[in-house]
Design an enzyme around this catalytic site. Structure first.
Site, PDB file in Angstrom:
ATOM      1  N   HIS A   1       0.818  -1.217   0.000  1.00  0.00           N
ATOM      2  CA  HIS A   1       0.000   0.000   0.000  1.00  0.00           C
ATOM      3  C   HIS A   1       0.853   1.268   0.000  1.00  0.00           C
ATOM      4  CE1 HIS A   1      -3.332   2.613   0.372  1.00  0.00           C
ATOM      5  NE2 HIS A   1      -4.151   1.798   0.991  1.00  0.00           N
TER       6      HIS A   1
ATOM      7  N   ASP B   1     -10.985  -4.720 -19.072  1.00  0.00           N
ATOM      8  CA  ASP B   1     -11.337  -5.625 -20.167  1.00  0.00           C
ATOM      9  C   ASP B   1     -10.053  -6.024 -20.891  1.00  0.00           C
ATOM     10  OD1 ASP B   1     -12.206  -6.893 -22.452  1.00  0.00           O
ATOM     11  OD2 ASP B   1     -13.540  -5.283 -23.089  1.00  0.00           O
TER      12      ASP B   1
END
Length: 441
Positions: free
Chosen positions: A152, A386
């Site tokens: 993170h 995608d």
């Protein structure tokens, strides 16, 4: 019987000398990086078959990572012994795996039993550990699960959404046209001279003697139960109508869930409850930071109410408290935070170095009750993820080991809506389930 995940190959992918952009530089962590979780955050997505080959995914990953040099770097120490990024293009770890099961069946029945086997395990304490790790898991039906684990302190959720979209674009199209993100961390944290912090950041974003973390208790892990709640578009529309004034999907859902969780916890009326709410500071800084900045630029707002007031207040009133509190994370507050970081940095160097700032980010087993911590991924456009065969069919939440943590994500379901993934003390789960769709104030 739960499906078995079998690892078939592990590879370290390094950007080629021609595409690498790290240059071996050592880059300091900003104060935003230091305030974030010092650990790896998993994210897991699933696609029905057909799906691109592993080779195509790895080729696109290399093309994308070359433009995000922090992901291919490592942690190191600077001349003062302070933790920094070493942009050495050492690469990202890719694990390939198979599951002898059908993806649709796993999603419907037992994926929760092996979710923690669907992303790589990384050890923040291990020297030279890759900062970004990927697992590509294939199911017998041709379905694909991509699980990642990113440290993170390298990047926040907004940054990772930019990266994932770039990776998908690289697989679908000619990677030569990929845009490069804004990566100049120094431009996001420019202190005044001399630095003049105005707020108590030592006890807000970091662990000081008066920070709230000192009062939170810890539960055995088997007491912390994960659950998922789907809010259809129609429900969200009804909530917004209930609020009446203009409000975001996130604001109205947070107001609703805050009320319902507080009811389920059966707290004393005079007790205070607050929400630790992540706020993207890019557009709030002065001057604004580009939204494609890759790094950390999140601070927190803490909407706070007495239990009796929260439960008796109307939805518009609770949304107003949330909105007003978030508005206080403005350019003045952000500048104060940056100045605090500079003053702490100078003090640490003069005192002999060392990482004296410890984030107030939660640790496994922590119980936020009577409070909550919430993150929103509603700005993450899952339809852009995608790789050539359509958007993901599911976002799979890893185990949330902290009571009171909540994540809102856009639903991958065909009819839209919002999914809430959360963890509660098991004593409060059934009551919450019974009332989570009730719109009674």
């Amino acid at each position: 019987m739960a499906a078995t995940v079998e690892i078939t190959r592990t590879t370290l992918l390094e950007p080629s000398p021609e595409s690498a952009r790290g240059g071996g530089k050592k880059v300091p962590l900003t104060v935003f990086d230091r305030a974030s979780t010092d650990g790896y955050i998993p994210a897991v997505f699933a696609w029905n078959g057909p799906a691109p080959t592993n080779d195509a995914l790895k080729e696109g990953l290399l093309a994308a990572v070359a433009r995000f040099p922090h992901l291919a770097g490592r942690f190191a120490a600077d001349d003062h012994g302070r933790k920094c990024f070493h942009l050495n293009d050492a690469g990202v770890l890719v694990v390939e795996a198979t599951v002898d099961a059908d993806l649709a069946n796993a999603l419907a029945h037992d994926v929760s039993t092996h979710i923690n086997e669907l992303y790589p395990k990384a050890d923040r304490e291990r020297e030279g550990e890759p900062l970004f790790n990927v697992q590509l898991t294939r199911y017998t039906c041709g379905g694909l699960v991509i699980g990642t684990a990113c440290h993170h302190q390298v990047a926040d959720g907004q940054s990772m959404s930019v990266f994932y979209t770039a990776w998908a674009t690289a697989v679908r199209t000619d990677s030569a046209v990929l845009p490069s993100p804004f990566t100049d961390r120094s431009a996001t944290a420019v202190p005044r001279s001399p630095p003049a912090p105005e707020f108590d950041h030592r006890n807000i974003e970091f662990k000081g003697e008066h920070s709230a973390n000192h009062s939170y208790k810890v539960l055995p892990m088997d007491r912390i139960k994960n659950l998922a709640v789907h809010f259809p578009d129609e429900f969200v529309a009804g909530l917004k109508a209930r609020v009446g004034t203009r409000c975001s999907t996130f604001q109205c859902l947070l107001a609703h869930v805050w009320k319902k969780v507080t009811t389920a916890r059966d707290l004393a009326p005079d007790e205070l409850t607050h929400v630790r709410l992540a706020v993207n500071c890019r557009s709030r800084a002065k001057p604004p930071v580009p939204m494609d900045f890759f790094g950390n630029m999140v601070l927190w707002a803490f909407p706070t109410m007495h239990v009796r007031d929260l439960l008796s207040s109307s939805y518009p009133a609770v949304v107003g408290v949330i909105r007003d509190t978030v508005a206080r994370v403005d350019s003045d507050y952000i500048q104060s935070f940056v100045d605090f970081g500079e003053a702490a940095e100078r003090g640490a160097i003069e005192g002999g170095g060392g990482d004296e700032l410890a984030s107030t980010a939660a640790t496994p087993g922590m119980v936020f009750c009577p409070d909550l911590e919430v993150d929103s991924w509603l700005g993450f456009r899952f339809h852009d993820l995608d790789f050539g065969y359509g958007p993901p069919c599911a976002f799979l939440p890893p185990d949330l080991p902290i009571e009171g943590i909540m994540i809102f994500v856009p639903s991958c379901a065909a009819k839209g809506g919002v999914d809430l993934f959360m963890a509660l003390d098991h004593d409060h789960v059934e009551t919450f389930k019974q009332i989570c769709y009730s719109m009674n104030d």
